[in-house]
Write a protein that holds these residues in place. Structure first.
Motif, PDB file in Angstrom:
ATOM      1  N   PRO A 437       0.808  -1.229   0.000  1.00 40.76           N
ATOM      2  CA  PRO A 437       0.000   0.000   0.000  1.00 40.76           C
ATOM      3  C   PRO A 437       0.835   1.270   0.000  1.00 40.76           C
ATOM      4  O   PRO A 437       0.323   2.340  -0.348  1.00 40.76           O
ATOM      5  N   ASP A 438       2.111   1.164   0.358  1.00 37.99           N
ATOM      6  CA  ASP A 438       2.970   2.347   0.374  1.00 37.99           C
ATOM      7  C   ASP A 438       3.749   2.519  -0.923  1.00 37.99           C
ATOM      8  O   ASP A 438       4.581   3.419  -1.037  1.00 37.99           O
ATOM      9  N   ARG A 439       3.496   1.629  -1.910  1.00 39.86           N
ATOM     10  CA  ARG A 439       4.181   1.748  -3.192  1.00 39.86           C
ATOM     11  C   ARG A 439       3.182   1.594  -4.330  1.00 39.86           C
ATOM     12  O   ARG A 439       3.295   0.717  -5.186  1.00 39.86           O
ATOM     13  N   VAL A 440       2.182   2.480  -4.336  1.00 37.69           N
ATOM     14  CA  VAL A 440       1.187   2.539  -5.401  1.00 37.69           C
ATOM     15  C   VAL A 440       1.418   3.836  -6.169  1.00 37.69           C
ATOM     16  O   VAL A 440       1.404   4.924  -5.576  1.00 37.69           O
ATOM     17  N   TYR A 441       1.646   3.722  -7.474  1.00 39.51           N
ATOM     18  CA  TYR A 441       1.967   4.885  -8.314  1.00 39.51           C
ATOM     19  C   TYR A 441       0.898   5.008  -9.395  1.00 39.51           C
ATOM     20  O   TYR A 441       0.336   4.009  -9.851  1.00 39.51           O
ATOM     21  N   VAL A 442       0.631   6.230  -9.827  1.00 36.93           N
ATOM     22  CA  VAL A 442      -0.359   6.453 -10.873  1.00 36.93           C
ATOM     23  C   VAL A 442       0.308   7.171 -12.036  1.00 36.93           C
ATOM     24  O   VAL A 442       1.084   8.119 -11.851  1.00 36.93           O
ATOM     25  N   THR A 443       0.043   6.680 -13.248  1.00 31.80           N
ATOM     26  CA  THR A 443       0.630   7.257 -14.455  1.00 31.80           C
ATOM     27  C   THR A 443      -0.426   7.275 -15.553  1.00 31.80           C
ATOM     28  O   THR A 443      -1.498   6.683 -15.414  1.00 31.80           O
ATOM     29  N   GLY A 444      -0.140   7.945 -16.648  1.00 32.01           N
ATOM     30  CA  GLY A 444      -1.073   7.985 -17.761  1.00 32.01           C
ATOM     31  C   GLY A 444      -0.549   8.877 -18.868  1.00 32.01           C
ATOM     32  O   GLY A 444       0.362   9.684 -18.668  1.00 32.01           O
ATOM     33  N   HIS A 445      -1.111   8.698 -20.052  1.00 34.79           N
ATOM     34  CA  HIS A 445      -0.726   9.469 -21.229  1.00 34.79           C
ATOM     35  C   HIS A 445      -1.921  10.257 -21.758  1.00 34.79           C
ATOM     36  O   HIS A 445      -3.050   9.741 -21.802  1.00 34.79           O
ATOM     37  N   SER A 446      -1.667  11.501 -22.153  1.00 37.11           N
ATOM     38  CA  SER A 446      -2.681  12.371 -22.749  1.00 37.11           C
ATOM     39  C   SER A 446      -3.837  12.569 -21.768  1.00 37.11           C
ATOM     40  O   SER A 446      -3.639  13.165 -20.701  1.00 37.11           O
ATOM     41  N   LEU A 447      -5.035  12.068 -22.077  1.00 31.61           N
ATOM     42  CA  LEU A 447      -6.140  12.165 -21.121  1.00 31.61           C
ATOM     43  C   LEU A 447      -5.722  11.551 -19.787  1.00 31.61           C
ATOM     44  O   LEU A 447      -6.001  12.096 -18.718  1.00 31.61           O
ATOM     45  N   GLY A 448      -5.034  10.408 -19.862  1.00 30.25           N
ATOM     46  CA  GLY A 448      -4.529   9.777 -18.643  1.00 30.25           C
ATOM     47  C   GLY A 448      -3.432  10.587 -17.984  1.00 30.25           C
ATOM     48  O   GLY A 448      -3.219  10.484 -16.776  1.00 30.25           O
ATOM     49  N   GLY A 449      -2.712  11.393 -18.777  1.00 28.72           N
ATOM     50  CA  GLY A 449      -1.711  12.288 -18.203  1.00 28.72           C
ATOM     51  C   GLY A 449      -2.360  13.374 -17.367  1.00 28.72           C
ATOM     52  O   GLY A 449      -1.905  13.680 -16.258  1.00 28.72           O
ATOM     53  N   HIS A 450      -3.443  13.959 -17.905  1.00 31.90           N
ATOM     54  CA  HIS A 450      -4.195  14.938 -17.110  1.00 31.90           C
ATOM     55  C   HIS A 450      -4.690  14.286 -15.820  1.00 31.90           C
ATOM     56  O   HIS A 450      -4.580  14.852 -14.725  1.00 31.90           O
ATOM     57  N   GLY A 451      -5.259  13.080 -15.973  1.00 34.30           N
ATOM     58  CA  GLY A 451      -5.850  12.411 -14.828  1.00 34.30           C
ATOM     59  C   GLY A 451      -4.830  12.028 -13.771  1.00 34.30           C
ATOM     60  O   GLY A 451      -5.058  12.234 -12.574  1.00 34.30           O
ATOM     61  N   SER A 452      -3.691  11.467 -14.199  1.00 31.58           N
ATOM     62  CA  SER A 452      -2.689  11.036 -13.218  1.00 31.58           C
ATOM     63  C   SER A 452      -2.070  12.235 -12.508  1.00 31.58           C
ATOM     64  O   SER A 452      -1.747  12.166 -11.310  1.00 31.58           O
ATOM     65  N   PHE A 453      -1.893  13.350 -13.225  1.00 36.67           N
ATOM     66  CA  PHE A 453      -1.391  14.578 -12.605  1.00 36.67           C
ATOM     67  C   PHE A 453      -2.354  15.032 -11.509  1.00 36.67           C
ATOM     68  O   PHE A 453      -1.966  15.308 -10.363  1.00 36.67           O
ATOM     69  N   ASP A 454      -3.632  15.090 -11.862  1.00 41.62           N
ATOM     70  CA  ASP A 454      -4.647  15.570 -10.916  1.00 41.62           C
ATOM     71  C   ASP A 454      -4.835  14.599  -9.754  1.00 41.62           C
ATOM     72  O   ASP A 454      -4.933  14.999  -8.592  1.00 41.62           O
ATOM     73  N   MET A 455      -4.878  13.293 -10.059  1.00 42.25           N
ATOM     74  CA  MET A 455      -5.116  12.303  -9.002  1.00 42.25           C
ATOM     75  C   MET A 455      -3.991  12.281  -7.978  1.00 42.25           C
ATOM     76  O   MET A 455      -4.233  12.202  -6.769  1.00 42.25           O
TER      77      MET A 455
END
Length: 678
Positions: A437-455
């Motif tokens: 639980p201490d090593r969960v990362y979020v990534t994404g490209h384009s629409l997913g880039g916006h989302g991962s930045f915000d999340m």
């Protein structure tokens, strides 16, 4: 002839500029504390250090640098230019006169053929001509990069890392320029191969140079540099093997909870684990009746303290098993009928799917997880490829949810979008997956880039890091940048990707100025692309970063009702002024955005909280935050609001775990504070 004073001054200024340029152009090697290595010209701006080379410019916090030293393999140095190999593919045909709009982004990229040609289909910004096809040829080859030149009728030149071109293709052309009897050419070929990272080819070229009569000391020097690079690569391979072997994160549970579990006799410990496993199975099946029965069974075992129950929950991932049958896994449906009541009464009937990719081998112990968000219109599987090699080499699990919950509408900063990632993680844990639980990362490209930045910035208490590609952070950007001090951010973009690079440069500079852990990599001459070449650096970055589930100091803002709890503080505002839907422009808020600054002095068991625009708050307590066997003092806005012991509650622990399924961040007591001045 004597020069006039003005001419002398002009000449002196020219010399000074030349000298300054030569000094500025010197390449350095920048070693970061997390193990990353950057090469290029170094400059500083405020608290940030900027490292620029012909391919990519990387901005990092100056505080993250371990040391900087001159680059012995500086590509700009005369010995390493290796000009004889630059035109290995010959002179490309003349380029056309119509310049490719560099905001165009590739919809499809073919393979580089034997002649060094590449065809790309680009989405063009001009609505009258939405797509174009451009042929490129390799125009110049350097040990660290290759330049592609667009062919007629187009005009466009772009650098790419040399590792993006097949080694076999390049070596075939380079070998033609180093005859078997030319010792100098073979020695330079060996140096080229070494700088490109092709160890076996370099060793072979140096052996041929030696047979052709190259100076022994020159060959020995190259071999010494080659051995040093091989040693570094071996060390990295050893680290990757350690990652695969696991387990990550050391022993669980932590601190007082660990001692409480250790104090149980074997029979009681076994009974407790069985009871917790039963609850986990009920949560995985989403069976409300079974969940209630499991909770009742846990409450009936009175030989185990609340602190020990907390420890048994913390150790769950160490006993986890791969779910979904292995491989790429099956599609799992994440229900969206559980909307938070303070957002809207509506529900989204369409379920969301996610795909899981497991390492080929899954050793015992918990594994890090990457949540990948796809671009607009793409299926979940589209997000798996960017980090697919990571799963096997480093033991990461990758989960890709169906992120585009409102097709065709872009990214809307909604809780439904955020929940696709958050509920995917929760669903995996509920099914017994060995997720750290201490090593969960979020990534994404384009629409997913916006989302991962915000999340990542919106939920720093849930993620260990955010890695947005070709996306930017708008709407709440200026309000949430302070959260980079809690969650690391690594942004990757192309120089000509709409106006996003300008926004990302400003955002990262602001985050670093505020003390955040932020990195920005911008590729020269490139646009809206995948940038898989940045993945190795990001993997090194991830390996050095973990979530702190109970930070001693934090500051956060809450621009949405779904962001009113982070870590161990939950705030309330005037409920009558909350909107029924997200407000994308903070200026349009009907309420003043709450701000929380909180610190805990563990040695004194004192919690100090400062708030703005908050009418009430709840402090969530755990032995991971402070010692609940001792008196806990809570100060809010300078006044002592609580100064006594608190009682651990099994109901509080189970309510929290059933809702969030976070085995690394649990709470066993709460203290409410009301009547705050807004």
């Amino acid at each position: 002839m004597t020069r006039p004073p003005r001419a002398i001054a002009a000449a002196a200024a020219t010399v000074a500029l030349v000298v300054a340029a030569s000094v500025a152009a010197r390449a350095d090697v920048v070693h970061l504390k997390d193990g990353r290595v950057l090469r290029g010209e170094v400059s500083k701006k405020g608290k940030a250090t900027i490292v620029t080379n012909p391919v990519v410019t990387t901005t990092v916090p100056t505080a993250s640098i371990d040391r900087t030293e001159p680059d012995p393999d500086d590509p700009a140095a005369e010995a390493n230019r290796l000009d004889r190999f630059a035109k290995a593919f010959g002179e490309p045909p003349p380029a056309g006169g119509e310049k490719v709009d560099e905001r165009a982004w590739p919809a499809r990229t073919g393979r580089i053929d034997g002649d060094g040609r590449l065809r790309r289909t680009l989405n063009y910004p001009d609505p009258k001509r939405p797509t174009i096809t451009v042929d490129y040829a390799i125009a110049e080859v350097r040990p660290d990069r290759v330049y592609l030149e667009a062919l007629a009728p187009w005009k466009h030149r772009v650098p790419i890392p040399i590792r993006m071109v097949p080694e076999r293709l390049l070596r075939e052309r380079l070998e033609r320029l180093a005859p078997a009897d030319d010792a100098t050419a073979l020695l330079e070929l060996g140096r080229f191969y070494r700088l490109a990272g092709w160890r076996d080819a370099a060793a072979d070229a140096l052996a041929r140079a030696e047979r052709a009569g190259a100076a022994a000391d020159a060959v020995a020097a190259e071999r010494a540099r080659l051995d040093a690079r091989a040693a570094r690569r071996a060390a990295l391979a050893k680290e990757a093997e350690a990652d695969r072997a696991g387990p990550f994160g050391g022993p669980r549970p932590r601190g007082a909870a660990a001692k409480a579990v250790a104090a149980l006799d074997e029979a009681t410990r076994t009974a407790g684990r069985a009871a917790v496993d039963r609850l986990l199975a009920a949560l995985g099946a989403a069976d409300a009746g079974a969940i209630a029965e499991a909770r009742e069974a846990i409450g009936g075992i009175t030989d185990i303290s609340v602190l020990a129950w907390e420890g048994l929950i913390h150790e769950l991932p160490d006993r986890g098993k791969k779910v979904d049958g292995g491989g790429r896994g099956k599609l799992r449906r994440v229900g969206l009928a559980e909307r938070r009541p303070d957002v809207s009464a509506e529900t989204l009937a369409r379920p969301v799917e996610y795909i899981v990719r497991w390492p080929r081998e899954l050793p015992a112990g918990r594994r890090p997880l990457i949540v990948g968000l796809h671009g607009q219109g793409g299926p979940p599987s589209a997000a798996l490829g960017y980090f697919s090699g990571v799963a096997d080499r480093h033991g990461f699990v990758i989960a890709a949810p169906e992120f585009d919950v409102l097709p065709g509408e872009g990214y809307n900063h909604t809780w439904d979008e955020h929940r696709t990632a958050i509920l995917t993680v929760r669903d995996l844990v509920r099914r017994g997956a060995p997720i750290d639980p201490d090593r969960v990362y979020v990534t994404g490209h384009s629409l997913g880039g916006h989302g991962s930045f915000d999340m990542a910035l919106s939920h720093p208490d849930r993620f260990a890091g955010g890695m947005p590609f070709i996306g930017t952070h708008f709407a709440f950007g200026s309000k949430y940048r302070v959260h980079a001090g809690l969650v690391p951010i690594y942004v990757t973009d192309g120089e000509h990707d709409y106006d996003w690079p300008e926004k990302n440069r400003a955002a990262v500079a602001d985050m670093i100025k505020l003390g955040g852990d932020a990195t920005y990599a911008e590729y020269a001459g490139r646009g809206h692309e995948g940038f898989t070449e940045e993945t190795p650096s990001i993997v090194t970055w991830m390996r050095a970063r973990r979530r702190d589930p109970y930070p001693e100091s934090m500051e956060w803002n809450a621009a949405r009702p779904t962001d009113f709890q982070r870590y161990w503080v939950r705030v309330d505002v005037d409920a009558g002024r909350l909107p029924g839907a997200p407000v994308l422009n903070p200026k349009d808020h009907l309420w003043k955005i709450p701000n929380v600054k909180a610190k805990v002095a563990r040695a004194r068991n004192v919690i100090d909280i400062r708030t703005k625009n908050v009418r009430a708050l709840t402090v969530l307590l755990s032995d991971g935050l402070c010692d609940l066997d001792e008196r806990v003092t809570i100060k809010v806005n300078g006044k002592t609001r609580h100064k006594t012991t608190v009682e651990r509650s099994l109901a509080t622990l189970l309510d929290d775990f059933c809702e969030r399924a976070d085995c690394g961040q649990t709470f066993t007591a709460t203290v409410s504070v009301e009547g705050l001045k807004k």
